[in-house]
Every structure is written in structure tokens, then in C-alpha cells.
Design a protein around this motif. Sequence first.
Motif, PDB file in Angstrom:
ATOM      1  N   THR A 107       0.808  -1.223   0.000  1.00  0.00           N
ATOM      2  CA  THR A 107       0.000   0.000   0.000  1.00  0.00           C
ATOM      3  C   THR A 107       0.844   1.278   0.000  1.00  0.00           C
ATOM      4  O   THR A 107       0.283   2.370  -0.093  1.00  0.00           O
ATOM      5  CB  THR A 107      -0.912   0.041   1.239  1.00  0.00           C
ATOM      6  OG1 THR A 107      -0.103   0.050   2.408  1.00  0.00           O
ATOM      7  CG2 THR A 107      -1.876  -1.120   1.257  1.00  0.00           C
ATOM      8  N   LYS A 108       2.149   1.136   0.112  1.00  0.00           N
ATOM      9  CA  LYS A 108       3.065   2.279   0.260  1.00  0.00           C
ATOM     10  C   LYS A 108       2.650   3.177   1.426  1.00  0.00           C
ATOM     11  O   LYS A 108       2.748   4.392   1.373  1.00  0.00           O
ATOM     12  CB  LYS A 108       3.151   3.094  -1.029  1.00  0.00           C
ATOM     13  CG  LYS A 108       3.855   2.371  -2.147  1.00  0.00           C
ATOM     14  CD  LYS A 108       4.066   3.278  -3.333  1.00  0.00           C
ATOM     15  CE  LYS A 108       4.797   2.532  -4.418  1.00  0.00           C
ATOM     16  NZ  LYS A 108       4.983   3.348  -5.615  1.00  0.00           N
ATOM     17  N   GLY A 109       2.153   2.561   2.487  1.00  0.00           N
ATOM     18  CA  GLY A 109       1.769   3.286   3.689  1.00  0.00           C
ATOM     19  C   GLY A 109       0.368   3.873   3.674  1.00  0.00           C
ATOM     20  O   GLY A 109      -0.099   4.377   4.679  1.00  0.00           O
ATOM     21  N   LYS A 110      -0.313   3.842   2.533  1.00  0.00           N
ATOM     22  CA  LYS A 110      -1.683   4.355   2.446  1.00  0.00           C
ATOM     23  C   LYS A 110      -2.625   3.150   2.431  1.00  0.00           C
ATOM     24  O   LYS A 110      -2.801   2.485   1.416  1.00  0.00           O
ATOM     25  CB  LYS A 110      -1.874   5.179   1.175  1.00  0.00           C
ATOM     26  CG  LYS A 110      -1.020   6.414   1.109  1.00  0.00           C
ATOM     27  CD  LYS A 110      -1.240   7.164  -0.187  1.00  0.00           C
ATOM     28  CE  LYS A 110      -0.318   8.361  -0.256  1.00  0.00           C
ATOM     29  NZ  LYS A 110      -0.473   9.067  -1.534  1.00  0.00           N
ATOM     30  N   ILE A 111      -3.246   2.893   3.548  1.00  0.00           N
ATOM     31  CA  ILE A 111      -4.063   1.695   3.721  1.00  0.00           C
ATOM     32  C   ILE A 111      -5.243   1.656   2.747  1.00  0.00           C
ATOM     33  O   ILE A 111      -5.711   0.595   2.375  1.00  0.00           O
ATOM     34  CB  ILE A 111      -4.576   1.599   5.183  1.00  0.00           C
ATOM     35  CG1 ILE A 111      -3.400   1.598   6.157  1.00  0.00           C
ATOM     36  CG2 ILE A 111      -5.442   0.381   5.402  1.00  0.00           C
ATOM     37  CD1 ILE A 111      -2.463   0.426   6.032  1.00  0.00           C
ATOM     38  N   SER A 112      -5.710   2.793   2.301  1.00  0.00           N
ATOM     39  CA  SER A 112      -6.904   2.838   1.447  1.00  0.00           C
ATOM     40  C   SER A 112      -6.623   2.510  -0.015  1.00  0.00           C
ATOM     41  O   SER A 112      -7.556   2.395  -0.808  1.00  0.00           O
ATOM     42  CB  SER A 112      -7.564   4.213   1.535  1.00  0.00           C
ATOM     43  OG  SER A 112      -6.670   5.209   1.070  1.00  0.00           O
ATOM     44  N   SER A 113      -5.344   2.336  -0.413  1.00  0.00           N
ATOM     45  CA  SER A 113      -5.062   2.044  -1.819  1.00  0.00           C
ATOM     46  C   SER A 113      -3.946   1.019  -1.942  1.00  0.00           C
ATOM     47  O   SER A 113      -3.085   0.907  -1.069  1.00  0.00           O
ATOM     48  CB  SER A 113      -4.651   3.318  -2.552  1.00  0.00           C
ATOM     49  OG  SER A 113      -3.423   3.797  -2.041  1.00  0.00           O
ATOM     50  N   LEU A 114      -3.968   0.269  -3.049  1.00  0.00           N
ATOM     51  CA  LEU A 114      -2.921  -0.708  -3.333  1.00  0.00           C
ATOM     52  C   LEU A 114      -1.944  -0.133  -4.343  1.00  0.00           C
ATOM     53  O   LEU A 114      -2.337   0.551  -5.277  1.00  0.00           O
ATOM     54  CB  LEU A 114      -3.530  -1.989  -3.920  1.00  0.00           C
ATOM     55  CG  LEU A 114      -4.209  -2.952  -2.968  1.00  0.00           C
ATOM     56  CD1 LEU A 114      -4.828  -4.105  -3.750  1.00  0.00           C
ATOM     57  CD2 LEU A 114      -3.238  -3.490  -1.958  1.00  0.00           C
ATOM     58  N   SER A 115      -0.669  -0.434  -4.170  1.00  0.00           N
ATOM     59  CA  SER A 115       0.323  -0.007  -5.157  1.00  0.00           C
ATOM     60  C   SER A 115       0.758  -1.175  -6.043  1.00  0.00           C
ATOM     61  O   SER A 115       1.622  -1.005  -6.888  1.00  0.00           O
ATOM     62  CB  SER A 115       1.535   0.614  -4.462  1.00  0.00           C
ATOM     63  OG  SER A 115       2.181  -0.344  -3.669  1.00  0.00           O
TER      64      SER A 115
END
Length: 59
Positions: free
Chosen positions: A11-19
Motif C-alpha cells: 500500500t506504500k503506507g496508504k491503507i486505502s489504496s494498493l500499489s
Amino acid sequence: MTVLGVVFIATKGKISSLSVLPEALFIGLFSAIMIAFYSIYPKKLLKRYGSITVVGWGE
């Protein structure tokens, strides 16, 4: 700890999105589960035949 690290990587630290692609994440998680199963499954065979025989037939 490992799962938390994978979450941060995916998620690169953003839980709401996948990288990463969801398919790649699924394949990675499925692979981890299968490796755990692969390690535990031959327990009965190891008791019955011994490690040298089981590993020899597995190769």
C-alpha cells in the motif's frame, strides 16, 4: 511483523489504496499459504519413513 511489512509494501503506507495489482497480491498470499502447507503436510510420512527417504522421493 511480516504481515505488517507486506501491507506497507503493498500500500506504500496508504491503507486505502494498493500499489500492486490485486492479482499479484493474491498470488503472493496464496504462495505463502502453500509454502506453510508444504512444510507441515509430510509430518506423517516423516514419522513413518524418515527424512532421508521422504526427501529422496521428493526430489
